[in-house]
Design a protein around this motif. Structure first.
Motif, PDB file in Angstrom:
ATOM      1  N   ILE A 176      46.339  37.725  26.344  1.00 53.85           N
ATOM      2  CA  ILE A 176      45.852  36.523  25.601  1.00 53.85           C
ATOM      3  C   ILE A 176      45.065  35.246  27.210  1.00 53.85           C
ATOM      4  O   ILE A 176      45.199  34.234  26.053  1.00 53.85           O
ATOM      5  N   VAL A 177      46.485  35.114  27.452  1.00 51.00           N
ATOM      6  CA  VAL A 177      46.456  33.804  28.232  1.00 51.00           C
ATOM      7  C   VAL A 177      46.342  33.525  29.789  1.00 51.00           C
ATOM      8  O   VAL A 177      47.251  35.122  30.221  1.00 51.00           O
ATOM      9  N   LEU A 178      45.925  32.795  30.509  1.00 51.27           N
ATOM     10  CA  LEU A 178      46.002  32.915  31.865  1.00 51.27           C
ATOM     11  C   LEU A 178      47.386  32.608  32.549  1.00 51.27           C
ATOM     12  O   LEU A 178      48.646  31.809  31.950  1.00 51.27           O
ATOM     13  N   GLY A 179      48.453  32.901  34.332  1.00 52.39           N
ATOM     14  CA  GLY A 179      49.214  32.535  33.904  1.00 52.39           C
ATOM     15  C   GLY A 179      49.086  33.521  35.201  1.00 52.39           C
ATOM     16  O   GLY A 179      48.664  34.229  35.811  1.00 52.39           O
ATOM     17  N   PHE A 180      50.638  34.080  35.851  1.00 51.10           N
ATOM     18  CA  PHE A 180      51.181  33.978  37.164  1.00 51.10           C
ATOM     19  C   PHE A 180      52.060  35.569  37.071  1.00 51.10           C
ATOM     20  O   PHE A 180      52.744  35.203  35.675  1.00 51.10           O
ATOM     21  N   ASP A 181      52.106  36.379  37.963  1.00 49.26           N
ATOM     22  CA  ASP A 181      53.622  37.477  37.664  1.00 49.26           C
ATOM     23  C   ASP A 181      54.931  37.246  38.156  1.00 49.26           C
ATOM     24  O   ASP A 181      55.494  37.718  37.995  1.00 49.26           O
ATOM     25  N   ARG A 182      54.591  36.092  38.695  1.00 46.02           N
ATOM     26  CA  ARG A 182      56.168  35.440  39.470  1.00 46.02           C
ATOM     27  C   ARG A 182      56.219  34.202  39.959  1.00 46.02           C
ATOM     28  O   ARG A 182      55.169  33.476  39.895  1.00 46.02           O
ATOM     29  N   GLN A 237      39.939  39.516  28.647  1.00 44.26           N
ATOM     30  CA  GLN A 237      39.646  39.779  30.572  1.00 44.26           C
ATOM     31  C   GLN A 237      40.312  39.047  31.130  1.00 44.26           C
ATOM     32  O   GLN A 237      38.953  37.625  31.021  1.00 44.26           O
ATOM     33  N   LEU A 238      40.957  38.723  31.718  1.00 43.14           N
ATOM     34  CA  LEU A 238      41.418  37.056  32.114  1.00 43.14           C
ATOM     35  C   LEU A 238      40.766  36.759  33.015  1.00 43.14           C
ATOM     36  O   LEU A 238      40.430  34.863  33.313  1.00 43.14           O
ATOM     37  N   SER A 239      40.088  37.200  33.646  1.00 42.96           N
ATOM     38  CA  SER A 239      39.241  36.852  35.100  1.00 42.96           C
ATOM     39  C   SER A 239      37.697  36.057  35.160  1.00 42.96           C
ATOM     40  O   SER A 239      37.270  36.110  35.424  1.00 42.96           O
ATOM     41  N   LYS A 240      37.659  36.775  33.454  1.00 42.24           N
ATOM     42  CA  LYS A 240      36.154  36.588  33.334  1.00 42.24           C
ATOM     43  C   LYS A 240      35.787  35.227  32.660  1.00 42.24           C
ATOM     44  O   LYS A 240      36.927  34.547  32.184  1.00 42.24           O
ATOM     45  N   LEU A 278      43.073  31.110  42.709  1.00 41.44           N
ATOM     46  CA  LEU A 278      44.229  31.757  41.901  1.00 41.44           C
ATOM     47  C   LEU A 278      44.047  32.889  41.793  1.00 41.44           C
ATOM     48  O   LEU A 278      43.282  33.492  40.957  1.00 41.44           O
ATOM     49  N   PRO A 279      44.784  33.649  41.869  1.00 39.28           N
ATOM     50  CA  PRO A 279      44.913  35.400  41.499  1.00 39.28           C
ATOM     51  C   PRO A 279      45.419  35.217  40.164  1.00 39.28           C
ATOM     52  O   PRO A 279      46.468  34.679  39.271  1.00 39.28           O
ATOM     53  N   ALA A 280      44.546  35.967  39.336  1.00 38.96           N
ATOM     54  CA  ALA A 280      44.459  36.704  38.085  1.00 38.96           C
ATOM     55  C   ALA A 280      46.098  37.994  37.930  1.00 38.96           C
ATOM     56  O   ALA A 280      46.152  38.444  38.676  1.00 38.96           O
ATOM     57  N   LYS A 281      46.550  37.323  36.540  1.00 38.10           N
ATOM     58  CA  LYS A 281      47.326  38.891  36.070  1.00 38.10           C
ATOM     59  C   LYS A 281      46.930  40.134  35.768  1.00 38.10           C
ATOM     60  O   LYS A 281      47.055  41.227  36.390  1.00 38.10           O
ATOM     61  N   GLY A 311      42.002  40.168  39.559  1.00 34.62           N
ATOM     62  CA  GLY A 311      41.142  39.939  40.302  1.00 34.62           C
ATOM     63  C   GLY A 311      41.056  37.890  40.473  1.00 34.62           C
ATOM     64  O   GLY A 311      42.497  37.659  40.843  1.00 34.62           O
ATOM     65  N   ALA A 312      40.808  37.350  39.960  1.00 32.78           N
ATOM     66  CA  ALA A 312      41.044  36.032  40.047  1.00 32.78           C
ATOM     67  C   ALA A 312      40.215  34.650  39.332  1.00 32.78           C
ATOM     68  O   ALA A 312      39.308  34.824  38.532  1.00 32.78           O
ATOM     69  N   TYR A 313      41.704  33.535  39.256  1.00 31.90           N
ATOM     70  CA  TYR A 313      40.509  32.894  37.987  1.00 31.90           C
ATOM     71  C   TYR A 313      39.470  31.655  38.401  1.00 31.90           C
ATOM     72  O   TYR A 313      39.528  31.281  38.550  1.00 31.90           O
ATOM     73  N   GLY A 314      38.495  32.575  37.638  1.00 29.48           N
ATOM     74  CA  GLY A 314      37.256  31.894  38.356  1.00 29.48           C
ATOM     75  C   GLY A 314      37.081  30.273  36.679  1.00 29.48           C
ATOM     76  O   GLY A 314      37.786  30.104  36.169  1.00 29.48           O
TER      77      GLY A 314
END
Length: 376
Positions: A77-83, A211-214, A323-326, A329-332
């Protein structure tokens, strides 16, 4: 006889291992490596309900936080990155600990005891979130613990006198505790050897849909505040305490983020949406419900409790799809929202705001708790 004895010993060892695992529900792995070779650790806090929270030593960042929906399905439920490299390349403070001063300080200057201190102007003409290398970009020392309250991670960092322009050597401790009631309890502490200013917060971007990119415009927000702080063109408070009644800033009754975010309103135009500090009403015993967010489709409910005087509600207006989403998608724009408990922006320069001064011999101590549950 010997075989039976070995079987019993093996069973006893398994039970002991299981007990130790239950007592220390924290996994430690390596998340990545800094350019200088420093290893960045990741700690996964778990509770009996199945919730997991990942925290890395770079920035004290919460990189992942799983929570059940009303059907019991767990999602991040939180935005962030994989790497790690993605955080190093540029992050809008996803999940990070913020300091020494959360939010903005006008023109990057403030005075204490007749001396003026100059900070980085890393947000237009103003100072934001501790400067060029705030607490979100340093390596914290991490110690996993079991306090009986839940899986606990104690993070410490020493900010040297003069770091990012701030006076005083500041010793900081932030403690994350994940309880079995699906609460993340955060304790902030700091001591200094010279008079200084401190305002710590946590900068997680939430999207309760999983759905983190929504967009998060369908989330219903409640803010326990009768007034908020209007800002100027640089998003610095004007000093006015303005009533929320009759404005798009009134969240005293829950309403969706999208309901009035595009309203014809000068303050919304200045922030590109919501990016303001609300003045919290007095809570129960100085630790009360400050805010909540509810996602009707999944039934996820986030409640925020604090003893801080303010909360910055930010609707992710500056996310732009780069920015790419986990989730692939992408963080719009407006794909995440923040509820940052804190003292007011620019407090060092505004005498009518609660003081953020910390003196030697005093202990800065604040607490914020995020509670997750579901409702039908």
């Amino acid at each position: 006889m010997g075989c039976k004895q070995n079987k019993k010993e093996s069973q006893s060892e398994m039970e002991t291992a299981k007990t130790e695992s239950e007592q220390n529900p924290i996994e430690e792995t390596i998340f990545g490596e800094m350019p200088d070779g420093t290893k960045v650790k990741k700690f996964t806090l778990k509770n009996e309900a199945g919730m997991e929270v990942d925290v890395i030593t770079y920035g004290g960042i919460i990189t992942r936080w799983t929570a059940p929906d009303k059907q019991g399905n767990y999602e991040d439920i939180v935005l962030g990155f994989d790497r790690l490299e993605q955080y190093l390349d540029g992050s809008p403070y996803f999940g990070a600990l913020i300091g020494r001063y959360g939010n903005r300080i006008a023109k990057g200057k403030f005075s204490l005891d007749g001396e003026t201190y100059t900070l980085a102007t890393n947000d237009g003409n103003n100072h934001l979130h501790g400067g060029e290398k705030g607490f979100d970009k340093v390596i914290w020392n991490a110690i996993p613990k079991n306090t009986g309250a839940g899986a606990t991670l104690e993070l410490t960092y020493t900010s040297e006198d003069g770091e990012e322009g701030y006076p005083g050597k500041l010793d900081v401790k932030v403690t994350y505790t994940l309880t079995n009631e699906n609460e993340l309890d955060i304790q902030y502490e700091a001591v200094t050897d010279k008079p200084t200013v401190v305002n710590l917060t946590q900068h997680s971007y939430f999207n309760l849909s999983g759905q983190l990119s929504k967009p998060v415009l369908d989330h219903e927000i409640y803010l326990n505040a009768d007034t908020y702080l209007p800002v100027d063109g640089g998003l610095i408070p004007t000093g006015e305490f303005r009533e929320v009644a009759g404005t798009p800033f009134d969240f005293k009754e829950p309403k969706s983020i999208g309901e009035e975010i595009e309203a014809d309103n000068e303050q919304l135009d200045l922030g590109g949406g919501y990016d303001h500090c609300w003045v919290l009403n007095e809570g129960e015993e100085d630790f009360g419900l400050a805010a909540s967010a509810y996602h009707p489709n999944t039934g996820r409910l986030l409640e925020v409790y604090t003893n801080e005087p303010g909360i910055q509600f930010y609707s992710g207006n500056f996310l732009d799809g780069t920015l790419p989403a986990k989730d692939g998608g992408a963080y719009g724009k407006r794909s995440g929202f923040c509820l940052e408990t804190q003292h007011y922006p620019d407090s060092p320069n505004q005498a009518n705001f609660p003081s953020v001064r910390l003196n030697p011999g005093e202990t800065y101590s604040t607490r914020t708790m995020f509670r997750l549950s579901t409702k039908q």
